[in-house]
Design a protein around this motif. Structure first.
Motif, PDB file in Angstrom:
ATOM      1  N   GLU A  51       4.519 -10.832  -7.786  1.00  0.00           N
ATOM      2  CA  GLU A  51       3.853 -11.025  -6.354  1.00  0.00           C
ATOM      3  C   GLU A  51       4.804 -10.415  -5.269  1.00  0.00           C
ATOM      4  N   ARG A  52       6.481  -9.888  -5.748  1.00  0.00           N
ATOM      5  CA  ARG A  52       6.967  -8.739  -5.367  1.00  0.00           C
ATOM      6  C   ARG A  52       6.202  -7.682  -4.541  1.00  0.00           C
ATOM      7  N   TRP A  53       5.321  -6.946  -5.620  1.00  0.00           N
ATOM      8  CA  TRP A  53       4.854  -6.155  -5.621  1.00  0.00           C
ATOM      9  C   TRP A  53       3.224  -6.325  -3.850  1.00  0.00           C
ATOM     10  N   GLY A  58       3.115  -6.604   2.163  1.00  0.00           N
ATOM     11  CA  GLY A  58       2.349  -7.369   2.867  1.00  0.00           C
ATOM     12  C   GLY A  58       2.052  -8.820   2.887  1.00  0.00           C
ATOM     13  N   TYR A  59       0.648  -8.693   1.526  1.00  0.00           N
ATOM     14  CA  TYR A  59       0.257  -8.975   1.076  1.00  0.00           C
ATOM     15  C   TYR A  59       1.069 -10.124   0.315  1.00  0.00           C
ATOM     16  N   LEU A  75      -3.209   2.312  -0.365  1.00  0.00           N
ATOM     17  CA  LEU A  75      -1.989   1.739   0.562  1.00  0.00           C
ATOM     18  C   LEU A  75      -1.336   3.112   1.267  1.00  0.00           C
ATOM     19  N   VAL A  76      -1.073   3.956  -0.480  1.00  0.00           N
ATOM     20  CA  VAL A  76      -0.851   5.402   0.268  1.00  0.00           C
ATOM     21  C   VAL A  76      -0.439   6.262   1.274  1.00  0.00           C
ATOM     22  N   HIS A 107       2.023  -0.601   5.175  1.00  0.00           N
ATOM     23  CA  HIS A 107       2.412  -2.197   5.291  1.00  0.00           C
ATOM     24  C   HIS A 107       0.604  -2.866   6.039  1.00  0.00           C
ATOM     25  N   ARG A 108       1.230  -4.302   5.613  1.00  0.00           N
ATOM     26  CA  ARG A 108      -0.150  -4.961   6.575  1.00  0.00           C
ATOM     27  C   ARG A 108      -0.042  -4.514   8.057  1.00  0.00           C
TER      28      ARG A 108
END
Length: 314
Positions: A51-53, A58-59, A75-76, A107-108
């Motif tokens: 979950e932390r990943w 931001g998701y 994402l990168v 980030h989101r």
């Protein structure tokens, strides 16, 4: 036989309890470090993350599923993918024990955040190719921003220092290693910053005879003469220390300077180094000497002249 079966069940139950306790401790450690963990099947691209990943970018975890290598790539930052690929290849080829990479992920909210990514292959296939790899993400955005701010502040400080090219500015850390050598210092002493920054060579700038004459009275009871940095920094610890010195240029030419040395303190009052500012007064001293000589010659001619002479106002 029943006793043996009961003994085996007890051992199995104890082993399962030990494994459960080990998982609990591992989960607590991961939670305490606020790290985003990941597992990656290098050959299939399958990924498993916690979950932390997902939170770091931001998701929620369910918003990113199904998670695979393409999720990471999306994402990168495009400019950082090549760095990540190169670091992975170095690890796969055995040139590094771990995969380590500092990269940006989106980030989101649309911002780029800095991630310290670290992992290691823990399973290889029959052909010696990487199969499963595991690692962790750590959000280091604040640390990276602080580093960038410090670098920018140093650049601004260097620009300000270099703009004062009529004044030689030399800064050192607490061990006497030169950290700043501005253009004024380069003009005065004839060295480039690349030749002296990172070195401890303050004594090379001083006239050795003059320096030893100044250091000799500072010797300890057993005759130990302090080094030039130790002696100067001791004088500057309480207040700015100023003195006229004879400095030697790289070409051997002597210059007379007025050198002022001050202690530099950090935000919490701790000593972080020293800064010296020198003004070349060679021409001023020469002009004064020439003026004094001219005055002495004039006075001699005036008082010893065979003819009567007088000075009158308008």
């Amino acid at each position: 036989m029943a006793d043996q079966g009961n003994s085996g069940n007890a051992l199995l139950e104890r082993r399962l309890q030990e494994l459960a306790e080990e998982r609990r401790r591992l989960a607590m450690i991961i939670e305490g470090t606020a790290a985003g963990t990941w597992e990656w099947n290098v050959q299939s691209g399958q990924m498993r993350v916690n979950e932390r990943w997902a939170e770091i970018v931001g998701y929620r975890l369910d918003e990113l599923e199904p998670i695979c290598q393409k999720t990471f790539i999306a994402l990168v930052h495009p400019d950082d993918l090549a760095l990540s690929d190169a670091a992975l290849q170095d690890h796969f080829d055995g040139r590094t024990d771990h995969y380590v990479c500092l990269l940006r992920m989106r980030h989101r909210n649309g911002q780029w955040i800095w991630i310290h990514d670290r992992g290691r292959v823990f399973e290889w296939d029959g052909q010696g190719r990487p199969l499963w790899m595991a690692g962790a993400h750590a959000d280091v955005t604040e640390l990276q921003q602080a580093r960038q701010d410090a670098a920018e502040m140093r650049q601004r400080l260097q620009a300000m220092v270099d703009a004062s090219d009529e004044v030689a500015v030399i800064a050192t850390d607490t061990d006497g290693i030169i950290t700043i050598f501005n253009t004024g210092a380069q003009r005065l002493l004839g060295y480039t910053a690349a030749e002296v920054v990172g070195a401890r060579r303050l004594d090379a700038f001083h006239d050795p005879v003059e320096l030893q004459a100044w250091l000799r009275p500072l010797a300890t009871a057993d005759g130990q003469v302090p080094g030039v940095f130790e002696a100067l920094s001791a004088r500057a610890d309480g207040q700015t220390y100023s003195r006229q010195w004879t400095l030697l240029r790289k070409d051997g030419q002597r210059r007379q300077v007025r050198l002022s040395i001050s202690r530099m303190d950090g935000t919490h009052g701790e000593r972080i180094g020293y800064v010296g500012m020198a003004i070349d007064i060679t021409e001023i001293l020469q002009a004064r000497a020439e003026a004094r000589l001219a005055a002495e010659k004039f006075a001699g001619a005036f008082t010893s002249a065979a003819l009567g002479m007088a000075l009158v106002s308008l």
